[in-house]
Design a protein around this motif. Structure first.
Motif, short mmCIF file in Angstrom:
data_model
loop_
_atom_site.label_atom_id
_atom_site.label_comp_id
_atom_site.label_asym_id
_atom_site.label_seq_id
_atom_site.Cartn_x
_atom_site.Cartn_y
_atom_site.Cartn_z
N GLU A 19 0.82 -1.21 0.00
CA GLU A 19 0.00 0.00 0.00
C GLU A 19 0.87 1.27 0.00
N ARG A 20 2.05 1.20 0.56
CA ARG A 20 2.98 2.34 0.46
C ARG A 20 3.40 2.54 -0.99
N ILE A 21 3.65 1.43 -1.67
CA ILE A 21 3.99 1.51 -3.09
C ILE A 21 2.82 2.10 -3.89
N ALA A 22 1.62 1.61 -3.61
CA ALA A 22 0.44 2.10 -4.31
C ALA A 22 0.23 3.60 -4.07
N TYR A 24 2.52 5.83 -3.43
CA TYR A 24 3.53 6.57 -4.21
C TYR A 24 3.09 6.70 -5.66
N MET A 25 2.65 5.58 -6.25
CA MET A 25 2.24 5.63 -7.66
C MET A 25 1.03 6.53 -7.85
N SER A 36 2.62 6.13 -18.79
CA SER A 36 3.20 5.18 -17.84
C SER A 36 2.33 3.94 -17.77
N LEU A 37 2.93 2.85 -17.32
CA LEU A 37 2.24 1.59 -17.06
C LEU A 37 2.69 1.08 -15.70
N TYR A 38 1.85 0.24 -15.11
CA TYR A 38 2.24 -0.47 -13.89
C TYR A 38 1.96 -1.95 -14.11
N ALA A 67 -4.58 0.07 -7.24
CA ALA A 67 -3.29 0.64 -7.62
C ALA A 67 -3.19 0.91 -9.12
N HIS A 68 -4.29 0.66 -9.83
CA HIS A 68 -4.34 0.89 -11.28
C HIS A 68 -3.30 0.07 -12.03
#
Length: 439
Positions: A19-22, A24-25, A36-38, A67-68
């Motif tokens: 969730e920290r990563i999400a 940030y994105m 951009s892509l994830y 997080a898309h």
């Protein structure tokens, strides 16, 4: 054209850091002045997390949606630790594309809601994504899946899409050694996003002109690859990692959510099941007995460290059993000669791993612990070996009930070459729950 591709891999349901990563994105992707892509490279799901177990992985898919995520593939945890039906249902509500080229059912169909490859078109540039996962053949077969050679599958998919793409990207849940071989055999690949062996590259690694990117494990890093594309060709590529400690802090409640979802009692009376790794306890004895009965074996061997947490309280819930045995470990039946079984007993008697910190191979505990032998034994002073009270005959074939973790060769190398039946999808905790009902 510039293109940024964010990537994660081997999250293993470490959902707080994810969730920290999400977060940030969610903050930085909209700030980019270019596309951009994830993408996620598999093993996002791990049933050692109660909220993942309780939702059969659906919580993970919800978080990927939030997080898309644009494209994902499966790792061995998605492919092998959930049932055939659960994998078919896993991505039913996914808002992203799921692709994998080398897992099929017995009729040759991909798992539901998956595609064998995917072309993403950005500003008239066609980007082909091809993915494959590690071929743990016996495990997939036990779940009625067929897993094919990933190298051949990737090559076949690229050939099938020949002339349809400009940029070639491989999403590999096959490990670093496979990826390096892939660089040698297919130098036309622009980027390999790697996973499975939990490796990471701070700035990527280039081999034979192919950029390899990987982001470690457990959400320790968010990966970022930046591509510069001119005339539909990649003219520059670079990779970097963003450590999770540098990303936004968030407030999550996954542990509480999982505990609540698994609060139904299995036993409604007081139970005391202690945990010790250095001696045989009632708990480890019951676990060995449950494996013995489940496998219909002549004898059984397990290790005490499989018991991660004891239970002591007025009742036992699904959560309690999950915390006691959080592993995605299955039971196996091994056909073994009496002569080889004697060597297994002698190896076990040495107790070389009793105090070792163990990890991997599906193990979700800390200390390996001592071996527990059930229905077999050894009288050292007389050099005599027994199964079910009868002396072992060297040429007789016995059925040994044990755990899949031992079949990879580290603890008992002899098991790698013996006939083995993997009993899936039940985990140790599922087997143990039935035993608890007898208490």
């Amino acid at each position: 054209m510039e293109l940024t591709i964010y990537h994660t891999n081997d999250i293993h349901s470490h959902l707080h850091d994810y969730e920290r990563i999400a977060a940030y994105m969610a903050q930085h992707r909209p700030e980019l002045n270019h596309p951009s892509l994830y993408i996620d490279i598999g093993d996002h799901v791990d049933l050692s997390a109660p909220v993942t177990e309780a939702t059969h992985g659906q919580k993970n898919v919800q978080l990927l949606n939030a997080a898309h995520c644009d494209i994902a593939t499966i790792g061995n945890n998605e492919g092998m630790t959930i049932s055939h039906d659960d994998l078919n249902a896993l991505y039913e509500d996914a808002d992203f594309t799921v692709t994998c080229s080398n897992v099929f059912d017995e009729e040759g169909n991909l798992p539901h809601h998956m595609t064998s490859s995917f072309i993403e078109t950005i500003e008239d540039t066609h980007i082909l994504f091809v993915a494959a996962t590690a071929p743990f053949t016996p495990f997939y077969r036990a779940l009625d899946w067929v897993v094919t050679d990933p190298m051949a599958a990737i090559k076949d998919e690229i050939e099938k899409q020949k002339g349809q793409y400009d940029v070639l990207i491989v999403m590999s849940h096959c490990g670093i050694f496979f990826d390096r071989k892939l660089c040698e055999e297919l130098p036309e690949i622009d980027v390999i996003f790697g996973s499975h062996t939990h490796h990471y590259f701070e700035h990527g690694e280039v081999k034979n002109g192919v950029l390899m990117a990987a982001a470690g494990k457990y959400g320790h890093y968010l990966g970022e690859v930046d591509l510069k594309i001119e005339n539909k060709k990649v003219v520059h590529k670079e990779a970097k990692l963003l450590p999770v400690d540098t990303l936004p802090e968030v407030d999550t409640h996954f542990a509480e959510e999982g505990k609540c979802l698994m609060s139904d009692p299995i036993i409604d009376h007081p139970v005391d099941l202690p945990r010790r790794t250095d001696v045989i306890t009632k708990t480890s004895y019951l676990l060995a007995q449950s494996v013995y009965e489940f496998t219909h074996a002549d004898c059984t061997i397990i290790n005490a460290g499989l018991i991660v947490k004891g239970i002591n309280g007025p009742k036992v819930t699904e959560f309690d059993v999950h915390q006691m045995l959080p592993h995605p470990i299955n039971a196996v039946r091994i056909k073994i000669s009496g002569k080889d079984l004697k060597s297994v007993i002698l190896t076990a008697e040495e107790q070389n791993y009793m105090h070792e910190h163990a990890q991997g191979l599906g193990f979700r505990g800390d200390i390996f612990g001592g071996y527990i032998l059930y229905k077999m034994g050894y009288i050292e002073s007389e050099a005599r070996f027994f199964v079910q009270g009868k002396e072992i005959e060297d040429d007789h074939i016995y059925t040994l009930g044990t755990i899949d973790m031992y079949t990879f060769g580290r603890y008992f190398p002899i098991f790698k070459d013996l006939p083995t039946e993997y009993l899936m999808p039940e985990f140790l905790r599922d087997i143990f729950k039935k035993k608890l009902l007898e208490l």
